[in-house]
Scaffold this motif. Structure first.
Motif, PDB file in Angstrom:
ATOM      1  N   GLY A   1       2.122   2.301   7.437  1.00 13.04           N
ATOM      2  CA  GLY A   1       0.787   2.301   6.857  1.00 13.04           C
ATOM      3  C   GLY A   1       0.797   2.222   5.342  1.00 13.04           C
ATOM      4  O   GLY A   1      -0.233   2.389   4.697  1.00 13.04           O
ATOM      5  N   ILE A   2       1.960   1.958   4.748  1.00 12.63           N
ATOM      6  CA  ILE A   2       2.100   1.852   3.281  1.00 12.63           C
ATOM      7  C   ILE A   2       2.226   0.370   2.925  1.00 12.63           C
ATOM      8  O   ILE A   2       3.044  -0.354   3.504  1.00 12.63           O
ATOM      9  CB  ILE A   2       3.333   2.626   2.784  1.00 12.63           C
ATOM     10  N   PHE A   3       1.432  -0.047   1.946  1.00 18.20           N
ATOM     11  CA  PHE A   3       1.433  -1.456   1.557  1.00 18.20           C
ATOM     12  C   PHE A   3       2.449  -1.708   0.440  1.00 18.20           C
ATOM     13  O   PHE A   3       2.866  -0.791  -0.276  1.00 18.20           O
ATOM     14  CB  PHE A   3       0.029  -1.875   1.120  1.00 18.20           C
ATOM     15  N   ILE A   4       2.832  -2.970   0.283  1.00 18.50           N
ATOM     16  CA  ILE A   4       3.860  -3.323  -0.719  1.00 18.50           C
ATOM     17  C   ILE A   4       3.393  -2.977  -2.118  1.00 18.50           C
ATOM     18  O   ILE A   4       4.161  -2.454  -2.932  1.00 18.50           O
ATOM     19  CB  ILE A   4       4.225  -4.821  -0.597  1.00 18.50           C
ATOM     20  N   ILE A   5       2.142  -3.286  -2.473  1.00 22.84           N
ATOM     21  CA  ILE A   5       1.591  -2.838  -3.752  1.00 22.84           C
ATOM     22  C   ILE A   5       1.029  -1.435  -3.540  1.00 22.84           C
ATOM     23  O   ILE A   5       0.076  -1.242  -2.779  1.00 22.84           O
ATOM     24  CB  ILE A   5       0.513  -3.790  -4.275  1.00 22.84           C
ATOM     25  N   GLU A   6       1.638  -0.476  -4.201  1.00 22.53           N
ATOM     26  CA  GLU A   6       1.249   0.923  -4.056  1.00 22.53           C
ATOM     27  C   GLU A   6       1.124   1.546  -5.439  1.00 22.53           C
ATOM     28  O   GLU A   6       2.031   1.406  -6.274  1.00 22.53           O
ATOM     29  CB  GLU A   6       2.306   1.675  -3.244  1.00 22.53           C
ATOM     30  N   ASP A   7      -0.010   2.208  -5.714  1.00 18.19           N
ATOM     31  CA  ASP A   7      -0.268   2.790  -7.034  1.00 18.19           C
ATOM     32  C   ASP A   7      -0.144   1.740  -8.138  1.00 18.19           C
ATOM     33  O   ASP A   7       0.396   2.013  -9.219  1.00 18.19           O
ATOM     34  CB  ASP A   7       0.689   3.955  -7.303  1.00 18.19           C
ATOM     35  N   ASN A   8      -0.614   0.553  -7.817  1.00 18.42           N
ATOM     36  CA  ASN A   8      -0.597  -0.569  -8.761  1.00 18.42           C
ATOM     37  C   ASN A   8       0.820  -0.904  -9.239  1.00 18.42           C
ATOM     38  O   ASN A   8       1.015  -1.361 -10.366  1.00 18.42           O
ATOM     39  CB  ASN A   8      -1.496  -0.283  -9.965  1.00 18.42           C
ATOM     40  N   LYS A   9       1.807  -0.703  -8.372  1.00 19.19           N
ATOM     41  CA  LYS A   9       3.188  -1.058  -8.683  1.00 19.19           C
ATOM     42  C   LYS A   9       3.827  -1.677  -7.447  1.00 19.19           C
ATOM     43  O   LYS A   9       3.367  -1.468  -6.316  1.00 19.19           O
ATOM     44  CB  LYS A   9       3.996   0.166  -9.130  1.00 19.19           C
TER      45      LYS A   9
END
Length: 611
Positions: free
Chosen positions: A530-538
Motif C-alpha cells: 500500500g506504499i507508493f513509489i513517490i512517498e513524502d514527495n521523495k
C-alpha cells in the motif's frame, strides 16, 4: 640531443671579480659572469657556448637586475652594459643603488669581503658534445642570462669559474668521484669461506641503468608539464623532479592544481548596483532609434557596457551585448512589480492590475535547479582534464618489483555553440507603456534561451551545431524498463547502476516528466504494501524535479553537478525593425554562445522501455 631535465630551468654559475675594476665614485663594477669552463651537473658535464648567437642578452641589456643570492626581492643594482669578448667570456658593468641595503653590499665589495658573483640563466637548447668512460658532456647552444647576483656562499669556491648550487637539488648533487668513493658496489665481493664466489657486480651497468631510469623519470615529468604550461605546470614539475617523485605523483598533483585554476572569464566587473541598474528596455530602445539623441543618451551606460563586454570577450557583436553578470542575474528569476499582459500592447492603459498578468504556459527549465555546474563569461575553448584510470597495486615477492602501471587522463572540452530565439514587441511598448516592463522583457528573452539550453543539455545531438546532451554521451548508464512506467525494482536499479560505478555522490536527484510523476504517484512498491513509489514527495529518499523538457517515457537519476554548462560572452541582442514594420512591431533576436558537457558519464542513468 636535448637533455629535457634542464630545458627551461634556471641554473646558476659563479665567478670572482677583480677589485681594480671597481669605480667607487660612480658605484660601478666591471665583472665577468660566464665562460666556457666545463661544470659538472647531475646529468654530466655542462659547457656554456659563447659562440655567436648562442647567448640571448636582451634581458641583461634591458636594465637587468643585480641581486643578492638570486633573491628577486633583494635587488641591489642594475646592469648597465653587457658584452661577449673574443676570449669567449661574458662581461658586464653593473651599478649599485644608493639604498641602505645596496650601499651595504657595495661597501663589502669594495672592502673585498664579497668577491663572488653568479649568473642565473635559462637553458633553451643543448646537444651532446662528447661521451667517454668519464660520462657525457653537453654543450648549451642556446641559453639566456636572467640576472647577475652577488653570492655569499658559492658551491665552488675555486679561483675562476665555479657554480652556485641549484637550490631545489642542493642536497642531491654530488661529483662522480664522490659517488665512486662511497658506492659499496665498486668492490667485487668474494669470500674464502664459500667456494663459490659471489658474482661480480657490473658497476658501470648499474650506474647506466640508474641514470637512464632517472632521465626517463625527468623526461616524462617535463613532457607532461609542457602540455600544461599555461597552468604553471613547469614550476610544479621542477619541484617534483628535485624531490625525486614519480610521473604518476606529478600527474595527480597537476590535476589537482588545474582543477583550482580559475576558468578564463569575460566578466567585466560590474557591481551589484550596476547590474540592477542595467536596462534591457533602454538598450533595445537605443537600437530601435539609432538616430534619436535622447534614446542614445538614455542608454549610454548600456552601450558602454556592451563595448566593454565585446572588448573583453574579443567577440564581434551583431547588436548589443548583454554581459554575463547581467544575464546571470536574470536567469530563472521573475520580478514583476506592476504586472503585464500576454502581448505587451495591453500595458498601455489607465488602470491595470499587476497581479492579473497571464504568462504563457511554458515547459520548465530544471537542470540548473538540479545542481548543474554553470560557468558564465567564458573566453575561448575550455578543456578540463579528467582522470580516467588509476595506477594498479601488485603483490610482489621479497626481491621482486611491482609491474609498472600508470594513471590515464583525457579532457572534457567545451566550445561555443550558438542558440538563437526571437520575440516580437510593439514599438509603443517601449515608448508609451504606463508600467515597468523591464522585468517582463528581461525575463522573456532570458527564459526563451534558457529553455532551449536546458533541453540541449539533456538531449542535444552533438551535431548540426548543437551541444552533446547527456542522453547521447558515451557510457551513460541505462535501464530498459519492461513497460511504460517503471516498477519499484527498476527505479532502484537506476540508482544501483550509478553506485556500481562509484558515482553515487554529489547532487543526486531524479528528473521526471509530469506524466512520469503521475505514474510513480500511483504505482505501489509491491502489491501488498500500500506504499507508493513517490512517498513524502521523495523517490526512495531522494528529491526529484518535474519538467516536460523530459522526453516521453524517460526517467533520469544522477549527480547533476557533473553536468557542466558553459556560457560565452553574454546575450547578443539584435533589433529587426523591418520584418514587422507594417504592423508596428519590432523583432528582437537573442543569440547566446553556450555548450554543455558531462564530467563523468557514469554519474547519470536514464530509464525507458524503448532502449
Amino acid at each position: 640531443m636535448q637533455h629535457s631535465s634542464v630545458i627551461g630551468k634556471t641554473l646558476h654559475r659563479d665567478i670572482k671579480f677583480k677589485r681594480d675594476a671597481i669605480d667607487q665614485e660612480n658605484r660601478t663594477v666591471e665583472l665577468a659572469f660566464s665562460s666556457e669552463e666545463p661544470v659538472e651537473r647531475y646529468f654530466g658535464m655542462e659547457i656554456l657556448s659563447h659562440a655567436s648567437g648562442a647567448i640571448r642578452l636582451d634581458r641583461l641589456k634591458d636594465g637587468g637586475p643585480v641581486l643578492m643570492d638570486h633573491d628577486t626581492s633583494d635587488v641591489v643594482g642594475v646592469i648597465e652594459s653587457v658584452s661577449v669578448g673574443n676570449d669567449r667570456i661574458g662581461r658586464a658593468v653593473v651599478r649599485f643603488g644608493k639604498s641602505a641595503r645596496a650601499s651595504e653590499i657595495f661597501q663589502d665589495v669594495v672592502d673585498g669581503i664579497r668577491s663572488k658573483v653568479s649568473v642565473g640563466y635559462l637553458v633553451h637548447a643543448m646537444e651532446l658534445d662528447s661521451k667517454d668512460n668519464g660520462g657525457e658532456t653537453y654543450r648549451i647552444t642556446d641559453w639566456e642570462p636572467l640576472e647577475i647576483s652577488i653570492v655569499s656562499v658559492p658551491a665552488d669556491a675555486t679561483v675562476g669559474v665555479g657554480r652556485s648550487a641549484e637550490r631545489p637539488q642542493q642536497q642531491q648533487l654530488e661529483t662522480n668521484q664522490t659517488r665512486k668513493d662511497n658506492n659499496p658496489m665498486n668492490t667485487t665481493a668474494t669470500t674464502t669461506d664459500n667456494p663459490a664466489a659471489a658474482p661480480a657486480v657490473n658497476v658501470e651497468a648499474v650506474r647506466t641503468e640508474t641514470r637512464n631510469a632517472e632521465l626517463k623519470r625527468i623526461q616524462d615529468i617535463n613532457a607532461i608539464a609542457k602540455q600544461h604550461e599555461r597552468h604553471g605546470a613547469v614550476a610544479i614539475a621542477q619541484d617534483f623532479i628535485s624531490s625525486g617523485k614519480s610521473p604518476d605523483e606529478f600527474r595527480t598533483a597537476l590535476l589537482e592544481a588545474i582543477g583550482k585554476t580559475p576558468v578564463p572569464s569575460a566578466d567585466i566587473g560590474l557591481t551589484e548596483r550596476e547590474v540592477q541598474g542595467y536596462s534591457f528596455v533602454r538598450a533595445i530602445a537605443a537600437m530601435i532609434n539609432p538616430n534619436d539623441p535622447r534614446a542614445q543618451k538614455a542608454a549610454g551606460f548600456e552601450l558602454e557596457v556592451s563595448r566593454a563586454a565585446a572588448e573583453k570577450s574579443n567577440k564581434e557583436v551583431r547588436g548589443i551585448l548583454i554581459p554575463a553578470e547581467v544575464l546571470a542575474a536574470s536567469f530563472g528569476k521573475r520580478d514583476l512589480t506592476k504586472g503585464t499582459s500576454t502581448a505587451g500592447g495591453h500595458t498601455v492603459a489607465t488602470d491595470l492590475l499587476g497581479s492579473s498578468f497571464i504568462d504563457i504556459l511554458r515547459k520548465r527549465a530544471v537542470v540548473q535547479q538540479l545542481g548543474a555546474t554553470l560557468m558564465t563569461g567564458l573566453v575561448g575553448n575550455v578543456a578540463i582534464p579528467r582522470q580516467t584510470g588509476a595506477a594498479t597495486a601488485y603483490w610482489v615477492a621479497e626481491s621482486g618489483a611491482p609491474t609498472e602501471s600508470q594513471q590515464a587522463f583525457d579532457q572534457v572540452t567545451l566550445s561555443p555553440k550558438t542558440v538563437g530565439a526571437y520575440t516580437d514587441y510593439s514599438r509603443k511598448l517601449f515608448l508609451q507603456s504606463s508600467l515597468d516592463i523591464e522585468s517582463f522583457v528581461r525575463n522573456d528573452l532570458a527564459r526563451v534561451i534558457a529553455l532551449e539550453i536546458d533541453r540541449a543539455a539533456l538531449y542535444g545531438s552533438g551535431s548540426s551545431n548543437q551541444p552533446l546532451g547527456i542522453k547521447d554521451t558515451t557510457n551513460v548508464n541505462t535501464v530498459d524498463f519492461a513497460a511504460d512506467a517503471p516498477t519499484w525494482a527498476e527505479v532502484v536499479d537506476l540508482e544501483s547502476q550509478i553506485a556500481a560505478d562509484n558515482a553515487d555522490i554529489g547532487a543526486l536527484k531524479y528528473l521526471i516528466s509530469a506524466a512520469g510523476r503521475g505514474a510513480l504517484k500511483t504505482a505501489k512498491k509491491d502489491s501488498g504494501s500500500g506504499i507508493f513509489i513517490i512517498e513524502d514527495n521523495k523517490i526512495n529518499g531522494y528529491g526529484f524535479e518535474v519538467s516536460n523538457q523530459v522526453a516521453s517515457g524517460d526517467y533520469w537519476f544522477g549527480n547533476w553537478s557533473d553536468l557542466m554548462i558553459g556560457m560565452w560572452s553574454g546575450l547578443d541582442l539584435m533589433v529587426d525593425p523591418i520584418t514587422g514594420a507594417t504592423s508596428g512591431t519590432v523583432r528582437i533576436v537573442a543569440l547566446q554562445d553556450m555548450d554543455s558537457a558531462v564530467r563523468h558519464p557514469e554519474s547519470f542513468c536514464r530509464g525507458n522501455n524503448t532502449l
